[in-house]
Design a protein around this motif. Structure first.
Motif, PDB file in Angstrom:
ATOM      1  N   THR A 116       4.937   8.313   6.907  1.00 36.35           N
ATOM      2  CA  THR A 116       5.160   9.008   5.639  1.00 36.35           C
ATOM      3  C   THR A 116       4.207   8.502   4.571  1.00 36.35           C
ATOM      4  O   THR A 116       3.658   9.293   3.788  1.00 36.35           O
ATOM      5  CB  THR A 116       6.621   8.840   5.179  1.00 36.35           C
ATOM      6  OG1 THR A 116       7.483   9.346   6.202  1.00 36.35           O
ATOM      7  CG2 THR A 116       6.893   9.571   3.880  1.00 36.35           C
ATOM      8  N   VAL A 117       3.992   7.202   4.528  1.00 31.72           N
ATOM      9  CA  VAL A 117       3.055   6.616   3.566  1.00 31.72           C
ATOM     10  C   VAL A 117       1.633   7.071   3.885  1.00 31.72           C
ATOM     11  O   VAL A 117       0.868   7.431   2.981  1.00 31.72           O
ATOM     12  CB  VAL A 117       3.158   5.079   3.559  1.00 31.72           C
ATOM     13  CG1 VAL A 117       2.087   4.463   2.657  1.00 31.72           C
ATOM     14  CG2 VAL A 117       4.544   4.630   3.137  1.00 31.72           C
ATOM     15  N   ALA A 118       1.287   7.071   5.160  1.00 32.34           N
ATOM     16  CA  ALA A 118      -0.044   7.529   5.568  1.00 32.34           C
ATOM     17  C   ALA A 118      -0.260   8.969   5.134  1.00 32.34           C
ATOM     18  O   ALA A 118      -1.326   9.317   4.612  1.00 32.34           O
ATOM     19  CB  ALA A 118      -0.206   7.392   7.080  1.00 32.34           C
ATOM     20  N   GLN A 119       0.739   9.808   5.288  1.00 34.71           N
ATOM     21  CA  GLN A 119       0.625  11.204   4.882  1.00 34.71           C
ATOM     22  C   GLN A 119       0.504  11.322   3.368  1.00 34.71           C
ATOM     23  O   GLN A 119      -0.234  12.169   2.864  1.00 34.71           O
ATOM     24  CB  GLN A 119       1.815  12.022   5.387  1.00 34.71           C
ATOM     25  CG  GLN A 119       1.651  13.508   5.168  1.00 34.71           C
ATOM     26  CD  GLN A 119       0.441  14.065   5.904  1.00 34.71           C
ATOM     27  OE1 GLN A 119       0.283  13.872   7.099  1.00 34.71           O
ATOM     28  NE2 GLN A 119      -0.435  14.761   5.179  1.00 34.71           N
ATOM     29  N   ALA A 120       1.206  10.469   2.631  1.00 32.16           N
ATOM     30  CA  ALA A 120       1.101  10.488   1.168  1.00 32.16           C
ATOM     31  C   ALA A 120      -0.325  10.168   0.723  1.00 32.16           C
ATOM     32  O   ALA A 120      -0.846  10.789  -0.214  1.00 32.16           O
ATOM     33  CB  ALA A 120       2.092   9.498   0.553  1.00 32.16           C
ATOM     34  N   TRP A 121      -0.977   9.216   1.400  1.00 29.30           N
ATOM     35  CA  TRP A 121      -2.377   8.898   1.097  1.00 29.30           C
ATOM     36  C   TRP A 121      -3.264  10.111   1.362  1.00 29.30           C
ATOM     37  O   TRP A 121      -4.114  10.461   0.546  1.00 29.30           O
ATOM     38  CB  TRP A 121      -2.849   7.704   1.923  1.00 29.30           C
ATOM     39  CG  TRP A 121      -2.526   6.394   1.282  1.00 29.30           C
ATOM     40  CD1 TRP A 121      -1.418   5.629   1.485  1.00 29.30           C
ATOM     41  CD2 TRP A 121      -3.317   5.696   0.317  1.00 29.30           C
ATOM     42  NE1 TRP A 121      -1.472   4.506   0.701  1.00 29.30           N
ATOM     43  CE2 TRP A 121      -2.632   4.523  -0.013  1.00 29.30           C
ATOM     44  CE3 TRP A 121      -4.537   5.955  -0.288  1.00 29.30           C
ATOM     45  CZ2 TRP A 121      -3.139   3.596  -0.937  1.00 29.30           C
ATOM     46  CZ3 TRP A 121      -5.037   5.042  -1.204  1.00 29.30           C
ATOM     47  CH2 TRP A 121      -4.339   3.878  -1.524  1.00 29.30           C
ATOM     48  N   THR A 122      -3.066  10.764   2.493  1.00 27.00           N
ATOM     49  CA  THR A 122      -3.883  11.936   2.834  1.00 27.00           C
ATOM     50  C   THR A 122      -3.632  13.072   1.853  1.00 27.00           C
ATOM     51  O   THR A 122      -4.581  13.708   1.377  1.00 27.00           O
ATOM     52  CB  THR A 122      -3.595  12.396   4.275  1.00 27.00           C
ATOM     53  OG1 THR A 122      -3.897  11.313   5.170  1.00 27.00           O
ATOM     54  CG2 THR A 122      -4.423  13.603   4.657  1.00 27.00           C
ATOM     55  N   ASP A 123      -2.379  13.319   1.529  1.00 32.69           N
ATOM     56  CA  ASP A 123      -2.039  14.398   0.598  1.00 32.69           C
ATOM     57  C   ASP A 123      -2.638  14.159  -0.784  1.00 32.69           C
ATOM     58  O   ASP A 123      -3.073  15.101  -1.452  1.00 32.69           O
ATOM     59  CB  ASP A 123      -0.523  14.554   0.481  1.00 32.69           C
ATOM     60  CG  ASP A 123       0.125  15.070   1.750  1.00 32.69           C
ATOM     61  OD1 ASP A 123      -0.600  15.570   2.642  1.00 32.69           O
ATOM     62  OD2 ASP A 123       1.365  14.963   1.855  1.00 32.69           O
ATOM     63  N   SER A 124      -2.671  12.921  -1.210  1.00 28.49           N
ATOM     64  CA  SER A 124      -3.226  12.592  -2.516  1.00 28.49           C
ATOM     65  C   SER A 124      -4.756  12.624  -2.511  1.00 28.49           C
ATOM     66  O   SER A 124      -5.381  12.944  -3.520  1.00 28.49           O
ATOM     67  CB  SER A 124      -2.728  11.207  -2.951  1.00 28.49           C
ATOM     68  OG  SER A 124      -3.174  10.884  -4.243  1.00 28.49           O
ATOM     69  N   HIS A 125      -5.352  12.315  -1.376  1.00 29.37           N
ATOM     70  CA  HIS A 125      -6.812  12.294  -1.232  1.00 29.37           C
ATOM     71  C   HIS A 125      -7.403  13.703  -1.112  1.00 29.37           C
ATOM     72  O   HIS A 125      -8.463  13.986  -1.673  1.00 29.37           O
ATOM     73  CB  HIS A 125      -7.173  11.471   0.019  1.00 29.37           C
ATOM     74  CG  HIS A 125      -8.587  11.584   0.452  1.00 29.37           C
ATOM     75  ND1 HIS A 125      -9.584  10.774  -0.035  1.00 29.37           N
ATOM     76  CD2 HIS A 125      -9.187  12.416   1.344  1.00 29.37           C
ATOM     77  CE1 HIS A 125     -10.731  11.090   0.538  1.00 29.37           C
ATOM     78  NE2 HIS A 125     -10.517  12.088   1.385  1.00 29.37           N
ATOM     79  N   ALA A 126      -6.729  14.572  -0.397  1.00 28.78           N
ATOM     80  CA  ALA A 126      -7.270  15.894  -0.042  1.00 28.78           C
ATOM     81  C   ALA A 126      -7.778  16.712  -1.234  1.00 28.78           C
ATOM     82  O   ALA A 126      -8.849  17.317  -1.133  1.00 28.78           O
ATOM     83  CB  ALA A 126      -6.244  16.687   0.762  1.00 28.78           C
ATOM     84  N   TRP A 155       0.809  -1.207   0.000  1.00 25.31           N
ATOM     85  CA  TRP A 155       0.000   0.000   0.000  1.00 25.31           C
ATOM     86  C   TRP A 155       0.849   1.266   0.000  1.00 25.31           C
ATOM     87  O   TRP A 155       0.326   2.364  -0.006  1.00 25.31           O
ATOM     88  CB  TRP A 155      -0.993  -0.024   1.158  1.00 25.31           C
ATOM     89  CG  TRP A 155      -2.090  -1.000   0.877  1.00 25.31           C
ATOM     90  CD1 TRP A 155      -2.062  -2.351   1.087  1.00 25.31           C
ATOM     91  CD2 TRP A 155      -3.347  -0.735   0.279  1.00 25.31           C
ATOM     92  NE1 TRP A 155      -3.229  -2.926   0.655  1.00 25.31           N
ATOM     93  CE2 TRP A 155      -4.042  -1.948   0.157  1.00 25.31           C
ATOM     94  CE3 TRP A 155      -3.958   0.435  -0.165  1.00 25.31           C
ATOM     95  CZ2 TRP A 155      -5.307  -2.038  -0.391  1.00 25.31           C
ATOM     96  CZ3 TRP A 155      -5.229   0.348  -0.709  1.00 25.31           C
ATOM     97  CH2 TRP A 155      -5.890  -0.877  -0.822  1.00 25.31           C
ATOM     98  N   ALA A 156       2.164   1.136  -0.047  1.00 22.43           N
ATOM     99  CA  ALA A 156       3.068   2.285  -0.119  1.00 22.43           C
ATOM    100  C   ALA A 156       3.389   2.664  -1.560  1.00 22.43           C
ATOM    101  O   ALA A 156       4.088   3.649  -1.796  1.00 22.43           O
ATOM    102  CB  ALA A 156       4.363   1.982   0.640  1.00 22.43           C
ATOM    103  N   THR A 196      -5.069   5.055   6.771  1.00 26.04           N
ATOM    104  CA  THR A 196      -3.910   5.807   7.257  1.00 26.04           C
ATOM    105  C   THR A 196      -3.630   5.538   8.734  1.00 26.04           C
ATOM    106  O   THR A 196      -2.473   5.536   9.141  1.00 26.04           O
ATOM    107  CB  THR A 196      -4.055   7.313   6.991  1.00 26.04           C
ATOM    108  OG1 THR A 196      -5.238   7.809   7.606  1.00 26.04           O
ATOM    109  CG2 THR A 196      -4.084   7.596   5.488  1.00 26.04           C
ATOM    110  N   ASP A 197      -4.668   5.289   9.519  1.00 28.26           N
ATOM    111  CA  ASP A 197      -4.455   4.922  10.923  1.00 28.26           C
ATOM    112  C   ASP A 197      -3.690   3.611  11.022  1.00 28.26           C
ATOM    113  O   ASP A 197      -2.772   3.468  11.845  1.00 28.26           O
ATOM    114  CB  ASP A 197      -5.776   4.805  11.677  1.00 28.26           C
ATOM    115  CG  ASP A 197      -6.427   6.145  11.960  1.00 28.26           C
ATOM    116  OD1 ASP A 197      -5.786   7.198  11.752  1.00 28.26           O
ATOM    117  OD2 ASP A 197      -7.609   6.137  12.374  1.00 28.26           O
ATOM    118  N   LEU A 198      -4.054   2.638  10.180  1.00 25.67           N
ATOM    119  CA  LEU A 198      -3.351   1.357  10.191  1.00 25.67           C
ATOM    120  C   LEU A 198      -1.911   1.526   9.728  1.00 25.67           C
ATOM    121  O   LEU A 198      -0.981   1.010  10.361  1.00 25.67           O
ATOM    122  CB  LEU A 198      -4.086   0.333   9.318  1.00 25.67           C
ATOM    123  CG  LEU A 198      -3.417  -1.035   9.187  1.00 25.67           C
ATOM    124  CD1 LEU A 198      -3.219  -1.699  10.555  1.00 25.67           C
ATOM    125  CD2 LEU A 198      -4.221  -1.930   8.269  1.00 25.67           C
TER     126      LEU A 198
END
Length: 80
Positions: A58-68, A26-27, A48-50
């Motif tokens: 960093t991967v969780a933040q990448a998901w959020t940044d791409s989703h926003a 998922w990264a 992202t919590d998982l």
């Protein structure tokens, strides 16, 4: 015919290996770009919590940044 994998067990080692593999898969940046905008905010937060719990902040933040950018005003990750 597809190969079958053994079902994961509650064994700590097996679970750790499966979680590490999950985080690794998922990264992938292309996966993040392709899927992040299709997730609801609550789905994104669960993912992202998982990832963060697995040490992949960093991967969780990448998901959020791409989703926003896909969020609309009033959504949890809306940035304008």
């Amino acid at each position: 015919m597809t190969a079958t994998r053994p079902a994961p067990t509650a064994d700590g080692c097996t679970l750790a290996i499966a979680l590490h593999e999950f985080a690794r898969r998922w990264a992938d940046g292309m996966l993040i770009d392709d899927l992040s905008g299709t997730l609801t905010c609550s789905e994104l937060d669960a993912l992202t919590d998982l990832l963060a719990a697995l040490g992949e902040e960093t991967v969780a933040q990448a998901w959020t940044d791409s989703h926003a950018p896909h969020d609309e005003e009033g959504d949890a990750h809306y940035t304008h």
